[in-house]
Design a protein around this motif. Sequence first.
Motif, PDB file in Angstrom:
ATOM      1  N   ARG A  95       0.853  -1.029   0.089  1.00 40.69           N
ATOM      2  CA  ARG A  95      -0.127   0.042   0.127  1.00 40.69           C
ATOM      3  C   ARG A  95       1.041   1.261   0.141  1.00 40.69           C
ATOM      4  O   ARG A  95       0.491   2.332  -0.653  1.00 40.69           O
ATOM      5  CB  ARG A  95      -1.040   0.039   1.091  1.00 40.69           C
ATOM      6  N   HIS A  96       2.149   1.089   0.685  1.00 45.49           N
ATOM      7  CA  HIS A  96       2.821   2.316   0.734  1.00 45.49           C
ATOM      8  C   HIS A  96       4.435   1.855   0.400  1.00 45.49           C
ATOM      9  O   HIS A  96       5.156   1.402   1.198  1.00 45.49           O
ATOM     10  CB  HIS A  96       2.833   2.971   2.300  1.00 45.49           C
ATOM     11  N   PHE A  97       4.562   1.767  -1.067  1.00 42.45           N
ATOM     12  CA  PHE A  97       5.713   1.269  -1.516  1.00 42.45           C
ATOM     13  C   PHE A  97       6.896   2.332  -1.025  1.00 42.45           C
ATOM     14  O   PHE A  97       6.662   3.295  -1.061  1.00 42.45           O
ATOM     15  CB  PHE A  97       5.783   1.259  -3.123  1.00 42.45           C
ATOM     16  N   PRO A  98       8.032   1.874  -0.699  1.00 47.84           N
ATOM     17  CA  PRO A  98       8.603   0.731  -0.463  1.00 47.84           C
ATOM     18  C   PRO A  98       8.515  -0.187   0.894  1.00 47.84           C
ATOM     19  O   PRO A  98       9.091  -1.041   1.175  1.00 47.84           O
ATOM     20  CB  PRO A  98      10.029   0.589  -0.720  1.00 47.84           C
ATOM     21  N   ASP A  99       7.266   0.320   1.560  1.00 49.51           N
ATOM     22  CA  ASP A  99       7.258  -0.190   3.024  1.00 49.51           C
ATOM     23  C   ASP A  99       6.786  -1.441   3.024  1.00 49.51           C
ATOM     24  O   ASP A  99       5.248  -1.793   2.770  1.00 49.51           O
ATOM     25  CB  ASP A  99       6.476   0.930   3.801  1.00 49.51           C
ATOM     26  N   GLU A 100       7.589  -2.507   3.350  1.00 48.01           N
ATOM     27  CA  GLU A 100       7.128  -3.945   3.074  1.00 48.01           C
ATOM     28  C   GLU A 100       5.890  -4.321   4.225  1.00 48.01           C
ATOM     29  O   GLU A 100       5.209  -5.314   4.100  1.00 48.01           O
ATOM     30  CB  GLU A 100       8.238  -4.820   3.040  1.00 48.01           C
ATOM     31  N   SER A 101       5.953  -3.636   5.180  1.00 44.65           N
ATOM     32  CA  SER A 101       4.743  -4.005   6.321  1.00 44.65           C
ATOM     33  C   SER A 101       3.341  -3.316   5.817  1.00 44.65           C
ATOM     34  O   SER A 101       2.722  -3.570   6.369  1.00 44.65           O
ATOM     35  CB  SER A 101       5.155  -3.051   7.469  1.00 44.65           C
ATOM     36  N   SER A 102       3.429  -2.692   4.745  1.00 48.12           N
ATOM     37  CA  SER A 102       2.301  -2.325   4.190  1.00 48.12           C
ATOM     38  C   SER A 102       1.488  -3.305   3.091  1.00 48.12           C
ATOM     39  O   SER A 102       0.835  -2.860   2.388  1.00 48.12           O
ATOM     40  CB  SER A 102       2.296  -0.828   3.414  1.00 48.12           C
ATOM     41  N   LEU A 103       2.122  -4.527   3.223  1.00 46.40           N
ATOM     42  CA  LEU A 103       1.634  -5.531   2.324  1.00 46.40           C
ATOM     43  C   LEU A 103       0.194  -5.835   2.472  1.00 46.40           C
ATOM     44  O   LEU A 103      -0.368  -5.950   3.681  1.00 46.40           O
ATOM     45  CB  LEU A 103       2.340  -6.911   2.806  1.00 46.40           C
ATOM     46  N   ILE A 104      -0.522  -5.878   1.100  1.00 49.88           N
ATOM     47  CA  ILE A 104      -2.046  -6.093   1.086  1.00 49.88           C
ATOM     48  C   ILE A 104      -1.979  -7.586   1.013  1.00 49.88           C
ATOM     49  O   ILE A 104      -1.456  -8.163  -0.148  1.00 49.88           O
ATOM     50  CB  ILE A 104      -2.363  -5.323  -0.263  1.00 49.88           C
ATOM     51  N   ARG A 105      -2.732  -8.190   1.783  1.00 50.73           N
ATOM     52  CA  ARG A 105      -2.853  -9.770   1.972  1.00 50.73           C
ATOM     53  C   ARG A 105      -3.837 -10.264   1.046  1.00 50.73           C
ATOM     54  O   ARG A 105      -3.641 -11.458   0.514  1.00 50.73           O
ATOM     55  CB  ARG A 105      -2.841 -10.192   3.336  1.00 50.73           C
ATOM     56  N   LYS A 106      -4.907  -9.610   0.916  1.00 57.30           N
ATOM     57  CA  LYS A 106      -6.051 -10.190   0.261  1.00 57.30           C
ATOM     58  C   LYS A 106      -6.843  -8.948  -0.551  1.00 57.30           C
ATOM     59  O   LYS A 106      -6.904  -7.931   0.164  1.00 57.30           O
ATOM     60  CB  LYS A 106      -7.100 -11.041   1.031  1.00 57.30           C
ATOM     61  N   ILE A 107      -7.174  -9.355  -1.779  1.00 55.02           N
ATOM     62  CA  ILE A 107      -7.793  -8.291  -2.302  1.00 55.02           C
ATOM     63  C   ILE A 107      -8.962  -9.101  -3.343  1.00 55.02           C
ATOM     64  O   ILE A 107      -8.521  -9.774  -3.835  1.00 55.02           O
ATOM     65  CB  ILE A 107      -6.878  -7.228  -3.061  1.00 55.02           C
ATOM     66  N   ARG A 108      -9.976  -8.283  -3.737  1.00 57.11           N
ATOM     67  CA  ARG A 108     -10.717  -8.985  -4.768  1.00 57.11           C
ATOM     68  C   ARG A 108     -10.627  -8.369  -6.000  1.00 57.11           C
ATOM     69  O   ARG A 108     -10.218  -7.154  -6.092  1.00 57.11           O
ATOM     70  CB  ARG A 108     -12.435  -8.553  -4.396  1.00 57.11           C
ATOM     71  N   ALA A 109     -10.802  -9.300  -7.083  1.00 53.85           N
ATOM     72  CA  ALA A 109     -10.369  -8.847  -8.708  1.00 53.85           C
ATOM     73  C   ALA A 109     -11.246  -7.407  -8.813  1.00 53.85           C
ATOM     74  O   ALA A 109     -10.660  -6.426  -9.310  1.00 53.85           O
ATOM     75  CB  ALA A 109     -11.019  -9.562  -9.310  1.00 53.85           C
ATOM     76  N   THR A 110     -12.518  -7.075  -8.139  1.00 52.58           N
ATOM     77  CA  THR A 110     -13.060  -6.022  -8.565  1.00 52.58           C
ATOM     78  C   THR A 110     -12.690  -4.726  -7.948  1.00 52.58           C
ATOM     79  O   THR A 110     -12.712  -3.607  -8.008  1.00 52.58           O
ATOM     80  CB  THR A 110     -14.586  -6.292  -7.968  1.00 52.58           C
ATOM     81  N   ASP A 111     -11.873  -5.002  -6.972  1.00 51.74           N
ATOM     82  CA  ASP A 111     -10.974  -3.870  -6.173  1.00 51.74           C
ATOM     83  C   ASP A 111      -9.775  -3.652  -6.715  1.00 51.74           C
ATOM     84  O   ASP A 111      -8.748  -2.612  -6.183  1.00 51.74           O
ATOM     85  CB  ASP A 111     -10.868  -4.154  -4.603  1.00 51.74           C
ATOM     86  N   LEU A 112      -9.136  -4.315  -7.578  1.00 52.75           N
ATOM     87  CA  LEU A 112      -8.003  -4.344  -8.172  1.00 52.75           C
ATOM     88  C   LEU A 112      -7.797  -3.000  -8.957  1.00 52.75           C
ATOM     89  O   LEU A 112      -6.496  -2.629  -8.922  1.00 52.75           O
ATOM     90  CB  LEU A 112      -7.691  -5.627  -9.203  1.00 52.75           C
ATOM     91  N   ARG A 113      -8.530  -2.587  -9.729  1.00 54.65           N
ATOM     92  CA  ARG A 113      -8.444  -1.446 -10.262  1.00 54.65           C
ATOM     93  C   ARG A 113      -7.837  -0.272  -9.726  1.00 54.65           C
ATOM     94  O   ARG A 113      -7.094   0.355 -10.108  1.00 54.65           O
ATOM     95  CB  ARG A 113      -9.881  -0.991 -11.197  1.00 54.65           C
ATOM     96  N   THR A 114      -8.367  -0.006  -8.392  1.00 54.19           N
ATOM     97  CA  THR A 114      -8.014   0.925  -7.642  1.00 54.19           C
ATOM     98  C   THR A 114      -6.508   0.836  -7.260  1.00 54.19           C
ATOM     99  O   THR A 114      -5.757   1.986  -7.135  1.00 54.19           O
ATOM    100  CB  THR A 114      -8.794   1.156  -6.494  1.00 54.19           C
ATOM    101  N   MET A 115      -6.027  -0.367  -7.242  1.00 52.19           N
ATOM    102  CA  MET A 115      -4.835  -0.661  -7.113  1.00 52.19           C
ATOM    103  C   MET A 115      -3.586  -0.125  -7.949  1.00 52.19           C
ATOM    104  O   MET A 115      -2.672   0.179  -7.784  1.00 52.19           O
ATOM    105  CB  MET A 115      -4.490  -2.254  -6.727  1.00 52.19           C
TER     106      MET A 115
END
Lengths: 276, 276
Positions: free
Chosen positions: B206-226
């Motif tokens: 979520r906050h590159f390069p902060d590895e503690s901000s890893l997003i563990r699960k996401i739905r395909a429909t929410d991917l676009r915002t990523m």
Amino acid sequence: MTAESSGSLFTVVKIGGGAGIALDHVSDDIAWMTDRGHVPLLVHGGSALTNRLAEQLGHPPEFVTSSSGFTSRRTDRRALEIFQMACASINKSLVERLQARDVNAIGLAGMDGQIWVGPRKDVIRTVQNGRTVVIRDDYTGRVEQVNTLLLETLMRDGYVPVLMPPAISYDGEAINVDADRAAARTAALLHADTLVILSNVPGLLRHFPDESSLIRKIRATDLRTMGEVARDRMKKKVLGAEEALAGGVSRVVFADGRVPHPVRRALEGEGTVIHA
Amino acid sequence: MTAESSGSLFTVVKIGGGAGIALDHVSDDIAWMTDRGHVPLLVHGGSALTNRLAEQLGHPPEFVTSSSGFTSRRTDRRALEIFQMACASINKSLVERLQARDVNAIGLAGMDGQIWVGPRKDVIRTVQNGRTVVIRDDYTGRVEQVNTLLLETLMRDGYVPVLMPPAISYDGEAINVDADRAAARTAALLHADTLVILSNVPGLLRHFPDESSLIRKIRATDLRTMGEVARDRMKKKVLGAEEALAGGVSRVVFADGRVPHPVRRALEGEGTVIHA
């Protein structure tokens, strides 16, 4: 399928990498063959380009001469990497030319799918300034086994294999192998009718480099004496020819790869024709 | 064959080329999979090595940014040649590691056997200093068609395909394609269950390069915002994930390629898991 295309006239074409070899002309001929239902198999190496690339990358080529007088590339790990890149560059250049001519070429290294498998030389004994020197970190070997099943499956489905070194050793290491001899072994184990070896001379020359001294026909039994006439890289081509003929290939043709229709001319007997 | 190995759990693994990617660990996991009757398919690119090789060969890499914000390699003929050599070097390095582990890997470029076919971009419109510049001599494109018949034949016979760019255009020209998106297309058309995308980060941050901000699960429909969160090369990985999921792949996992058991961990859900 006519009788001609039934496989009895299956051809392996070894394409040299020397200056002047006309890949476009070779590709035209391969397209001509596949248009007529013949699926050939191509083999190439990458010596000349390896030398240039090795210079550019600051790891100049070195060669070693065995006590029996054969010259080989000194292949440490870095030389192997450079050799692989050079071979791949030529391979993709050939595959692209063939694809542009609607030939469904498939480029493969001998190590892919265990197409070419054989022993790695444990040590290389070379002669340097009259002294024997032993080299142990060399990745050189030779092809004993050919994955004929994979190659036959691909060719049955219409793919034209374009094979290049390295091969893979019995221990799973990439090994530099001589492409002429690998082509010979492949032709023998695939029961090829003809092995065409294209290089940048018209064939075997009795007085190299005098092209008017071309030997037009020679019997396999007389080939061994040619090993003494042949120079440098031609020595291994002669050895490859011997191995192909001993392995059941009917005919080996050393032919000129610089001219239009190099493969068709070779198949029509232009160059040096060696019959079993 | 168990139900597990029947193909329903078929996996495509995309291996990044960034610093730290552990090819030995990846190869260990592939051997672990084939030992259990699973034949995966691997895909890799060669960006990082291409950059180094291009510098060494005096043809430094250039990049262009499209108006939609995607960055691509400027691929003139010489850059294409260098890119091919770099990809082949990585390919052979992977194939050798796999062969040493008794995995019968077969390295292929997308152009071989028309494995990856698609359109070459006629022109590339780039933004340079706020102005739109049109480039015509570029060899870039994308994969539309995949020769699934050839890949399925090889995998049925136990070969592990290791695929790399370039692809081939409809006109028979070699084209640089993004390996993440090519892997996604391949996974979709081969009906893969899972696409694993290994790189040198633990997943989507979520906050590159902060590895503690890893997003563990996401739905395909929410991917676009990523796509907006993702930076640089991750943008194309997110686009690839979208395309794979839209094409029927059940699960995409962005995972860390630097650790032991990178593929097994990804299959167990470590990293960023995106479900359809």
